[in-house]
Enzyme design. Sequence first.
Site, short mmCIF file in Angstrom:
data_model
loop_
_atom_site.label_atom_id
_atom_site.label_comp_id
_atom_site.label_asym_id
_atom_site.label_seq_id
_atom_site.Cartn_x
_atom_site.Cartn_y
_atom_site.Cartn_z
N ASP A 58 -10.62 -3.37 -55.48
CA ASP A 58 -10.52 -2.34 -54.27
C ASP A 58 -11.72 -1.76 -53.66
O ASP A 58 -12.69 -1.74 -54.51
CB ASP A 58 -9.38 -1.75 -54.73
CG ASP A 58 -8.78 -0.74 -53.41
OD1 ASP A 58 -8.66 -1.01 -52.55
OD2 ASP A 58 -8.96 0.64 -53.76
N SER A 59 -11.80 -1.17 -52.67
CA SER A 59 -12.97 -0.36 -52.19
C SER A 59 -13.11 0.73 -53.13
O SER A 59 -14.05 1.36 -53.19
CB SER A 59 -12.56 -0.17 -50.76
OG SER A 59 -11.50 0.85 -50.73
N CYS A 98 -6.57 -4.71 -51.92
CA CYS A 98 -6.92 -3.79 -50.80
C CYS A 98 -6.43 -4.73 -49.28
O CYS A 98 -6.81 -5.78 -49.34
CB CYS A 98 -8.56 -3.58 -50.74
SG CYS A 98 -9.24 -2.82 -49.53
N ASN A 99 -5.87 -3.82 -48.76
CA ASN A 99 -5.22 -4.40 -47.61
C ASN A 99 -6.53 -4.65 -46.56
O ASN A 99 -6.38 -5.55 -45.88
CB ASN A 99 -4.36 -3.34 -47.02
CG ASN A 99 -3.32 -3.49 -47.72
OD1 ASN A 99 -2.21 -4.18 -47.14
ND2 ASN A 99 -2.93 -2.50 -48.59
N THR A 100 -7.32 -3.76 -46.52
CA THR A 100 -8.41 -3.86 -45.42
C THR A 100 -9.38 -5.05 -46.04
O THR A 100 -9.83 -5.89 -44.83
CB THR A 100 -9.35 -2.50 -45.65
OG1 THR A 100 -8.44 -1.46 -45.58
CG2 THR A 100 -10.28 -2.56 -44.48
N CYS A 121 -1.81 0.44 -47.39
CA CYS A 121 -3.02 0.71 -48.05
C CYS A 121 -2.74 1.09 -49.50
O CYS A 121 -1.73 1.87 -49.69
CB CYS A 121 -3.65 2.13 -47.11
SG CYS A 121 -5.02 2.51 -48.08
N HIS A 129 -4.38 3.10 -51.37
CA HIS A 129 -4.47 4.32 -51.75
C HIS A 129 -3.26 5.38 -51.44
O HIS A 129 -3.16 6.30 -51.97
CB HIS A 129 -5.76 4.90 -50.80
CG HIS A 129 -7.34 4.57 -51.39
ND1 HIS A 129 -7.50 3.24 -51.27
CD2 HIS A 129 -7.97 5.43 -51.83
CE1 HIS A 129 -8.85 3.24 -51.77
NE2 HIS A 129 -9.08 4.49 -52.16
N1 DGL Z 1 -7.34 0.69 -50.29
C1 DGL Z 1 -7.61 0.09 -49.47
C2 DGL Z 1 -6.60 -0.71 -48.47
O1 DGL Z 1 -5.59 -0.79 -49.21
C3 DGL Z 1 -8.64 0.70 -48.02
C4 DGL Z 1 -9.30 2.02 -48.53
C5 DGL Z 1 -10.44 2.09 -47.68
O2 DGL Z 1 -10.45 2.49 -46.57
O3 DGL Z 1 -11.40 1.90 -48.52
O4 DGL Z 1 -6.44 -0.82 -47.33
#
Ligand code: DGL
Length: 273
Positions: free
Chosen positions: A10-11, A73-75, A192, A194
């Site tokens: 993940d980020s 991580c979705n992004t 996301c 987070h």
């Molecule tokens: N946790 C990440 C997600 O699922 C992204 C968070 C970020 O912007 O770094 O998209």
Amino acid sequence: MSNNPIGVFDSGYGGLTILKELVAALPEYDYLYLGDNARAPYGDKTFEEVYAYTLQSVEWFFNQGCSLVILACNTASAKALRTIQQNNLPLIDPKKRVLGVIRPTSEVIGQLTDTKHIGIMGTQGTIQSESYLIEIAKFFPDVNVMQEACPEWVSLVEKNLYGSTEADYFVKYHIDSILSKDAKIDTLLLACTHYPILINKIKQFTPAGIQIISQGEIVAKSLKNYLSNHKEMEVSCSKMGKKEFFTTGDVVDFNEHASLFFGADIVAKKLIF
Ligand code: DGL
């Protein structure tokens, strides 16, 4: 047994909400977690940046012995996964696998709504990629999908402000915004990893009768299915119940905050790219 943990990326901290559920569903496997906290957030980064950071991290996992990496991580799943799967993996090692979180979530989300109207809350990167619109339409063409980018939510979490008045303001703002776009929404997806840390605030500002879905259990179930359908991968993964954590950010900070996401104490090591 060889060292072949399942890589979870993940980020920053968010992927720990996924890892927690993976460990609960599949406790016997070894896991290696990397949070790229030094370069987070990814949500407002360009395609090229997210792709470059994610590929670098995936290569690091492979060098550590992983054959299977989950982009929790979705992004990163929205911006980097397809290119890595199609362009990089065949050259690096066609037997290795990188999986994301968008497809497994899209495969089931349509079963969870009665009204067939759902809302997707995500980072700017995830929302602009339209990955959820595209994937959900493949599995549930009759489901109406509304999207909302919540650019402040990751920072609120990364800066430990999830209980603050800023959190009140921005959580309410985006919940009100998506519900004003479609009053029939009965299901909000936290797209996301987070966002589950903001769950209490999100519940506080979401009208009764609207369910809030986090991805952890969905991704864990999907990984379980994947491993039972891919025996070669399953037998190659090492199973001593070991968990190792790395961050590109500050280790003390990571250890202090990561336990909240993971639900247990964490002692991370520093990775410098
Ligand atoms: N946790 C990440 C997600 O699922 C992204 C968070 C970020 O912007 O770094 O998209």
